[in-house]
Design an enzyme around this catalytic site. Structure first.
Site, PDB file in Angstrom:
ATOM      1  N   HIS A   1      31.455 -38.538  29.791  1.00  0.00           N
ATOM      2  CA  HIS A   1      30.788 -39.195  28.637  1.00  0.00           C
ATOM      3  C   HIS A   1      31.190 -40.675  28.790  1.00  0.00           C
ATOM      4  O   HIS A   1      32.504 -40.831  28.597  1.00  0.00           O
ATOM      5  CB  HIS A   1      31.762 -38.938  27.095  1.00  0.00           C
ATOM      6  CG  HIS A   1      31.076 -39.686  26.581  1.00  0.00           C
ATOM      7  ND1 HIS A   1      31.539 -39.714  25.655  1.00  0.00           N
ATOM      8  CD2 HIS A   1      29.563 -40.020  25.502  1.00  0.00           C
ATOM      9  CE1 HIS A   1      31.277 -40.826  24.581  1.00  0.00           C
ATOM     10  NE2 HIS A   1      29.878 -40.807  24.691  1.00  0.00           N
TER      11      HIS A   1
ATOM     12  N   HIS B   1      25.241 -34.862  33.237  1.00  0.00           N
ATOM     13  CA  HIS B   1      25.711 -33.614  32.873  1.00  0.00           C
ATOM     14  C   HIS B   1      25.143 -33.342  34.593  1.00  0.00           C
ATOM     15  O   HIS B   1      24.426 -33.219  34.909  1.00  0.00           O
ATOM     16  CB  HIS B   1      24.973 -32.240  32.698  1.00  0.00           C
ATOM     17  CG  HIS B   1      25.433 -32.166  30.795  1.00  0.00           C
ATOM     18  ND1 HIS B   1      26.070 -31.973  29.927  1.00  0.00           N
ATOM     19  CD2 HIS B   1      24.672 -33.562  30.048  1.00  0.00           C
ATOM     20  CE1 HIS B   1      26.778 -32.583  28.734  1.00  0.00           C
ATOM     21  NE2 HIS B   1      25.556 -33.081  28.794  1.00  0.00           N
TER      22      HIS B   1
END
Lengths: 296, 296
Positions: A103, A93
């Site tokens: 991811h 993040h």
């Protein structure tokens, strides 16, 4: 073979962490070693004090033991009583709403004589930027094509279907590639599949570092930060409501802190938020759907 | 009877909203009327510009139509093809970490000739304060005892079991009362049960207004706000991972914005956060367990 795979994953964790530290030029990873009561363990690395990355984790694990119920259900005929699983999973993040959330997960399972790989990389830009989307998907396709030209279209579709927030009728982001239960077959030996998984894992760091460098100088304001927190709220919804890895981990008494390292440091929700027509936010929403062919 | 129940719920929504507006002395509810494509609809009221309440919703609905799959599974022998459901649900997230989060839901279901009530009130203090916990539970007990002395102990245990975050081994807060599938039986007619549900609904506003007034003048700092956001993160985890109402709503294509109005305006997560031993935060964690008898 499992030893070779697990060792490769462990090296990959080191390699990715050092590349991200260089790209961030400020923060570093702190490691937590943990053991699994039923067998095996892992190393969770959490990024701290970043310039660019606000929160991120790179998790490695290699666990084994009695076959959990979910696997018994998936393989009702199987008599093996123990399983083995190893993998690397990552969520980043960034501070800047102009840099996308990323991811990756790659994993290997063994149950008796059955062995398979799973994994994928997907991107969740707070603001979808067509240039980055095309770059991201073309890099994935190039990598896939070196192994099998059927991989990218197949695994891109699987990512669209998997990273979908049904109750919002939105994809989580712009997808990527996703594959699961990839077992040896007439076209691909397990070694071939491992080679593809290695290419996937090795692509992560250069790909994300490029996306960081492309966007890190873009200026943003409070409005963009506000939107970022709302998009992170959606990320939380996906991970807690739909993500199979998260559900599996929580259901099987996995290490909660390692599983939930995927959640953002801070997120927000606003009742019935509607972006202004024609805004960058509205444009982003228009891209959050399945079956966009970024490479046409 | 369903008309009478639904009308009473609608009046309760009005009553609770005006009491909360008075207590907040600044904010007010904005109403969204909605219709359910399959039959029925509701009124979602969202609190805006509050002095005390940062985010909150009071939702009323009365819906009917074809029996959803989850009900078919629960009543496999039942031949009825339509259902009816009405209810009021509330979640309030206060600005101050010294004021607790509160939740209430009361609902009525009909499936053919089967009719039942469900519901409850539970409290999630960011900081557990024994005085408030005793007050809260004693008010619930007093109300329950007027109907049946077995209610409080039974429904208090059900709340402890229901509002439990298994992967954290923590209760969501200090519980309250929870009941479900409460059908007429030899001891209680449906009218008796409705009367108990009315007492529960009527207790909500005075109870929460008292808790607001007891705590609204308490001074707090950035540290307490930080803790509040972490506790709200746990609230999100419970609602998205375990709450049956949320899961049911999302699974059956319910109105997402009304279902997820329970989520906080802003929440945070921190990897492996451990409160300092002896701190108010550590004390709070020590109270987040089942089977605490607050009234002994």
């Amino acid at each position: 073979m499992k030893r070779e795979i697990s060792d490769w994953f462990l090296d990959l964790q080191d390699d990715i962490c050092s590349n991200l530290e260089v790209a961030d030029n400020g923060g570093s990873f702190v490691e937590d070693k943990w053991e699994r009561p039923g067998g095996g363990g892992g190393k969770t690395r959490i990024f701290k004090n970043g310039n660019i990355i606000e929160r991120g984790g790179v998790n490695y694990s290699a666990v084994f033991g009695d076959v959990p119920d979910f696997l018994k259900k998936q393989f009702p005929g199987e008599k093996a009583t123990t399983f083995y699983a190893t993998g690397v999973s990552i969520v980043m993040h960034p501070k800047s709403p102009e840099i996308p959330i990323i991811h990756m997960n790659i994993r290997y399972f063994e149950l008796g004589k059955i062995a398979w790989f799973g994994g994928g990389i997907d991107l969740t830009p707070h603001y979808v930027n067509q240039h980055d989307a095309v770059y991201f998907h073309s890099e994935l396709k190039k990598m896939c094509d070196k192994h099998d030209q059927s991989f990218y279209p197949k695994f891109k579709t699987e990512a669209d279907n998997y990273f979908f927030i049904k109750h919002r009728n939105e994809t989580r982001g712009i997808g990527g590639i996703f594959f699961d239960h990839f077992r040896a077959n007439e076209n691909h030996s397990l070694t071939d599949i491992f080679s593809f998984v290695k290419s996937t894992g090795s692509l992560f760091a250069p790909l994300y570092v490029s996306l960081i460098n492309l966007n890190k100088s873009t200026v943003y304001s409070e409005n963009e930060k506000k939107w970022q927190l709302l998009r992170r709220g959606r990320y939380v919804e996906f991970n807690l409501v739909y993500d199979r890895g998260t559900k599996f981990g929580l259901d099987t008494n996995g290490r909660t802190e390692s599983i939930l390292m995927s959640l953002p440091p801070i997120a927000s929700w606003e009742y019935d938020y509607q972006p202004e027509p024609g805004s960058r936010e509205a444009e982003t929403i228009s891209f959050l759907k399945k079956d966009i062919d970024w490479l046409k």
